[in-house]
Enzyme design. Sequence first.
Site, PDB file in Angstrom:
ATOM      1  N   ASN A   3     -10.401   0.249   0.072  1.00 33.41           N
ATOM      2  CA  ASN A   3      -9.417   0.015   1.122  1.00 33.41           C
ATOM      3  C   ASN A   3     -10.012   0.265   2.508  1.00 33.41           C
ATOM      4  O   ASN A   3     -10.608   1.322   2.744  1.00 33.41           O
ATOM      5  CB  ASN A   3      -8.240   0.979   0.952  1.00 33.41           C
ATOM      6  CG  ASN A   3      -7.326   0.593  -0.188  1.00 33.41           C
ATOM      7  OD1 ASN A   3      -7.688  -0.197  -1.044  1.00 33.41           O
ATOM      8  ND2 ASN A   3      -6.142   1.181  -0.207  1.00 33.41           N
ATOM      9  N   ASP A   7       0.831  -1.202   0.000  1.00 32.76           N
ATOM     10  CA  ASP A   7       0.000   0.000   0.000  1.00 32.76           C
ATOM     11  C   ASP A   7       0.876   1.267   0.000  1.00 32.76           C
ATOM     12  O   ASP A   7       2.060   1.202   0.398  1.00 32.76           O
ATOM     13  CB  ASP A   7      -0.869  -0.072   1.274  1.00 32.76           C
ATOM     14  CG  ASP A   7      -2.107   0.782   1.216  1.00 32.76           C
ATOM     15  OD1 ASP A   7      -2.495   1.179   0.119  1.00 32.76           O
ATOM     16  OD2 ASP A   7      -2.697   1.030   2.296  1.00 32.76           O
ATOM     17  N   GLY A  49      -8.193   7.105   8.269  1.00 32.06           N
ATOM     18  CA  GLY A  49      -8.452   7.153   9.717  1.00 32.06           C
ATOM     19  C   GLY A  49      -9.930   7.410   9.969  1.00 32.06           C
ATOM     20  O   GLY A  49     -10.697   7.666   9.038  1.00 32.06           O
ATOM     21  N   THR A  61      -8.317   1.142   9.306  1.00 29.33           N
ATOM     22  CA  THR A  61      -8.524   1.580  10.689  1.00 29.33           C
ATOM     23  C   THR A  61      -9.618   0.770  11.400  1.00 29.33           C
ATOM     24  O   THR A  61      -9.465   0.405  12.572  1.00 29.33           O
ATOM     25  CB  THR A  61      -8.892   3.091  10.691  1.00 29.33           C
ATOM     26  OG1 THR A  61      -7.868   3.788   9.988  1.00 29.33           O
ATOM     27  CG2 THR A  61      -8.998   3.631  12.102  1.00 29.33           C
ATOM     28  N   HIS A  67     -10.039   4.923  -1.224  1.00 35.96           N
ATOM     29  CA  HIS A  67      -9.266   4.772   0.019  1.00 35.96           C
ATOM     30  C   HIS A  67     -10.070   5.326   1.187  1.00 35.96           C
ATOM     31  O   HIS A  67     -11.103   5.975   0.994  1.00 35.96           O
ATOM     32  CB  HIS A  67      -7.933   5.518  -0.109  1.00 35.96           C
ATOM     33  CG  HIS A  67      -6.910   4.773  -0.921  1.00 35.96           C
ATOM     34  ND1 HIS A  67      -5.750   4.285  -0.391  1.00 35.96           N
ATOM     35  CD2 HIS A  67      -6.912   4.416  -2.221  1.00 35.96           C
ATOM     36  CE1 HIS A  67      -5.059   3.668  -1.340  1.00 35.96           C
ATOM     37  NE2 HIS A  67      -5.739   3.729  -2.466  1.00 35.96           N
TER      38      HIS A  67
HETATM   39  O1  G3H Z   1      -4.673   2.659   2.130  1.00 38.45           O
HETATM   40  C1  G3H Z   1      -5.326   2.382   3.163  1.00 38.45           C
HETATM   41  C2  G3H Z   1      -6.705   2.726   3.275  1.00 38.45           C
HETATM   42  O2  G3H Z   1      -7.051   3.808   2.503  1.00 38.45           O
HETATM   43  C3  G3H Z   1      -7.325   2.588   4.629  1.00 38.45           C
HETATM   44  O3  G3H Z   1      -8.013   3.699   5.118  1.00 38.45           O
HETATM   45  O4  G3H Z   1      -7.650   3.204   7.512  1.00 38.45           O
HETATM   46  O5  G3H Z   1      -9.267   4.953   6.793  1.00 38.45           O
HETATM   47  O6  G3H Z   1      -9.781   2.557   6.427  1.00 38.45           O
HETATM   48  P1  G3H Z   1      -8.733   3.590   6.551  1.00 38.45           P
HETATM   49 ZN    ZN Z   2      -5.093   4.678   1.516  1.00 37.99          ZN
END
Ligand code: G3H
Ligand code: ZN
Length: 282
Positions: free
Chosen positions: A228, A82, A179, A231, A206
């Site tokens: 994606n 990632d 996040g 969090t 994302h």
């Molecule tokens: O690349 C990682 C993701 O975009 C995760 O985002 O932690 O807000 O679910 P998130």
């Molecule tokens: Zn991301």
Amino acid sequence: MPLVTLSSVLKKAQKERYAVPSFNFSGIEDLRGILDAAQEVKSPVIVMTSVNIGKYWGIKGVAAYVRAMAADMDVPVVLHQDHTKDVETLKQCVDLGYTSVMIDASERPFEENVELSNRVAEYAHAFGVSVEAELGHISGAEEGAGDSDEMLTRPQDAQRFMELVEADALAVAVGTAHGFYTKPPKLDFDRLVKIGELTKVPLVLHGGSGVAEPDFVRSIECGITKINVGTELRYEIMQNLKKNFAADPDEVDIRKLVSSGRGVITEVAKHKMELFGSAGKA
Ligand code: G3H
Ligand code: ZN
């Protein structure tokens, strides 16, 4: 089955209008929980390491472990690196058997983003590995809800970017952020549709933790093929661990504290697979 490429799972998703969930994992329990979910509901799945998790585990170990786990499964699993800014790290991931990598040069000027993304694509494609690039910038939720205009992906720029870059998937900034959100994100669906029309490339959303369920569904209708989520899984597994620890603070076997986290993650991941429409598509 052997690990598969991002390109192969996203092409099918694009054609059949669903999204493949892409989960960040931190350790063995959440990784195993995600893979169990995919197996149970017959979904393709993408498992992702961040730069920091790659350093923590050692990417050589990650690649070997995930490859071994996937070999015993009969659903497609993609191992993806990632958000990475550094080309050498991505080359290493390719060399070690990752089947997809993300070059994140989104904070660079447009021309540099093109140049770096192509440098990674040239290397990765020579080994049959897929590449995700990012245009516009997906911020952290703490920097705002991710909808400030200068950060959002401009459709005309996306068109030009995809005319110049050999990427297999494009991460777009359409209002989400990384996040947990401090205020509900407002997704720009019109922008998403325009980007899809002008690029035809599989699009990636994302910052999936905390997005409202109807917004996920609409974003898939508007062309998103990879979502994606990180969090939310980290939060859920930690809640479980805290509960177990509170119930038995003197336990000395770490497995008794962490192993039930697998099932918690499996349930969260299965729900996302059903919601995104990838369940039953393996
Ligand atoms: O690349 C990682 C993701 O975009 C995760 O985002 O932690 O807000 O679910 P998130
Ligand atoms: Zn991301």
